[in-house]
Design an enzyme around this catalytic site. Structure first.
Site, PDB file in Angstrom:
ATOM      1  N   LYS A  53      -5.623 -22.281 -97.753  1.00  0.00           N
ATOM      2  CA  LYS A  53      -4.950 -21.547 -98.839  1.00  0.00           C
ATOM      3  C   LYS A  53      -3.806 -22.386 -99.407  1.00  0.00           C
ATOM      4  CE  LYS A  53      -6.401 -17.145 -96.899  1.00  0.00           C
ATOM      5  NZ  LYS A  53      -6.134 -15.926 -96.130  1.00  0.00           N
ATOM      6  N   GLN A  86      -1.681 -13.276 -92.538  1.00  0.00           N
ATOM      7  CA  GLN A  86      -3.033 -13.543 -92.047  1.00  0.00           C
ATOM      8  C   GLN A  86      -3.362 -12.630 -90.868  1.00  0.00           C
ATOM      9  OE1 GLN A  86      -5.013 -15.703 -93.645  1.00  0.00           O
ATOM     10  NE2 GLN A  86      -6.761 -15.516 -92.272  1.00  0.00           N
ATOM     11  N   ASP A  97      -3.506  -9.871-101.223  1.00  0.00           N
ATOM     12  CA  ASP A  97      -4.699  -9.633-100.403  1.00  0.00           C
ATOM     13  C   ASP A  97      -5.378  -8.317-100.786  1.00  0.00           C
ATOM     14  OD1 ASP A  97      -5.594 -11.495 -98.539  1.00  0.00           O
ATOM     15  OD2 ASP A  97      -3.981 -11.028 -97.120  1.00  0.00           O
TER      16      ASP A  97
HETATM   17  N1  GUN Z   1      -8.332 -12.885 -92.146  1.00  0.00           N
HETATM   18  C1  GUN Z   1      -9.602 -13.071 -92.550  1.00  0.00           C
HETATM   19  N2  GUN Z   1      -9.699 -12.977 -93.897  1.00  0.00           N
HETATM   20  C2  GUN Z   1      -8.452 -12.710 -94.342  1.00  0.00           C
HETATM   21  C3  GUN Z   1      -7.907 -12.501 -95.637  1.00  0.00           C
HETATM   22  O1  GUN Z   1      -8.596 -12.526 -96.668  1.00  0.00           O
HETATM   23  N3  GUN Z   1      -6.566 -12.253 -95.677  1.00  0.00           N
HETATM   24  C4  GUN Z   1      -5.795 -12.201 -94.557  1.00  0.00           C
HETATM   25  N4  GUN Z   1      -4.503 -11.935 -94.718  1.00  0.00           N
HETATM   26  N5  GUN Z   1      -6.276 -12.391 -93.345  1.00  0.00           N
HETATM   27  C5  GUN Z   1      -7.601 -12.647 -93.246  1.00  0.00           C
END
Ligand code: GUN
Length: 293
Positions: free
Chosen positions: A52, A96, A119
């Site tokens: 990211k 996350q 998100d």
């Molecule tokens: N863990 C797996 N996919 C995601 C996501 O899209 N966002 C977050 N914050 N954690 C994740």
């Protein structure tokens, strides 16, 4: 069979976003800024979050990575979230998941300002999505909708079967595909572990979206001729022949079903890169929403 090439499509989206950033910069505007909180050292989470940050760099966004120890208290995490909510320089942020067991994920999700919830996990964002109101749609469903749109996949009046009812993929996907929108307007069936004769239902799908995290779960007998197949699974399976020691395997047995599909996403290179692109789209949107506040 044609590939729904998420890698290629995500590169196009990133180029479009980079162009937007150039326009913002040229007009003296504020460059979008994404922050990510990573708790602990889970290998997959580290990879996701690092990617990211790299994506932000690629399109010209600013990014901030906040790493916290696995034993950080929930109170400390909530206070970091509060600081990000108040920080005018941060347009959007993510925490996350999964989080360590001693931290209540719901409490964490509720603490994030919906205006910065790139998100799209908060109840406010999910509610607004369900009602068809403007909001952040969580990255994986958003990325899949964008992929279907860009490949001009006909969804109206089709039977869409979603396999899996997770709150971040299966459930929102089923809502988005049934909405009065394009893509959308499909007749949706959501199947899960308690569904009898799941294979027969899958076999009736014009569009099959699979998000259960079980490697190669969908076989040839579960796919209709000409179906569009979207594979959300990315399970790490041990593979000593790879330098990393693992390979990524989807929920769909690609080689077994590819001959039957009209379109199919590969793993890797399908939904994964679209998820990453969707987070960037959401962050760009967050920046423009902060301007309107
Ligand atoms: N863990 C797996 N996919 C995601 C996501 O899209 N966002 C977050 N914050 N954690 C994740």
């Amino acid at each position: 069979m044609q590939l729904l090439d998420g890698k290629l499509t995500s590169e196009q989206i990133k180029a479009e976003i980079a162009e937007q950033v150039n326009i913002i910069k040229a007009s003296g505007g504020k460059v979008p800024h994404l922050a990510a909180i990573l708790v602990g050292n889970d290998g997959a989470s580290e990879t996701y979050v690092n990617n990211k940050v790299l994506d932000c760099r690629q399109v010209g966004f600013e990014s901030t990575l906040i790493r916290l120890d696995a034993d950080v208290s929930e109170a400390e995490l909530l206070s970091r979230i509060d600081a990000l909510n108040k920080d005018k320089d941060i347009d959007g942020f993510i925490v996350q998941v999964p989080l360590p067991k001693h931290i209540d994920e719901t409490r964490v999700t509720l603490a994030i300002d919906p205006m910065k919830d790139v998100d799209g996990f908060s109840p406010a964002s999910v509610g607004r999505m369900t009602l068809g109101m403007p909001t952040f749609i969580s990255a994986t469903p958003h990325g899949i909708m964008e992929l279907l749109a860009r490949y001009k996949i006909e969804t109206a009046g089709k039977h869409c079967v979603v396999v899996g009812r997770s709150s971040i993929v299966g459930t929102p996907m089923s809502i988005l595909m049934s909405r009065n929108s394009n893509p959308g307007n499909a007749t949706v069936t959501l199947v899960h572990s308690r569904t009898p004769d799941m294979a027969a239902i899958c076999r009736s799908a014009d569009i099959l979206i699979v998000a259960i995290g079980k490697p190669n779960f969908i076989n040839e007998s579960m796919v209709k001729d000409g179906a569009v197949v979207v594979d959300v699974g990315i399970t790490r399976v041990e593979d000593s022949t790879r330098p990393s020691g693992f390979r990524l395997v989807g929920d769909v047995d690609f080689d077994a079903v590819k001959g039957k599909c009209s379109f199919i996403t590969p793993v890797p290179g399908g939904v994964g890169p679209m998820t990453r692109a969707a987070l960037l789209m959401n962050t760009l949107k967050a920046q423009s929403m902060q301007l309107q506040k």
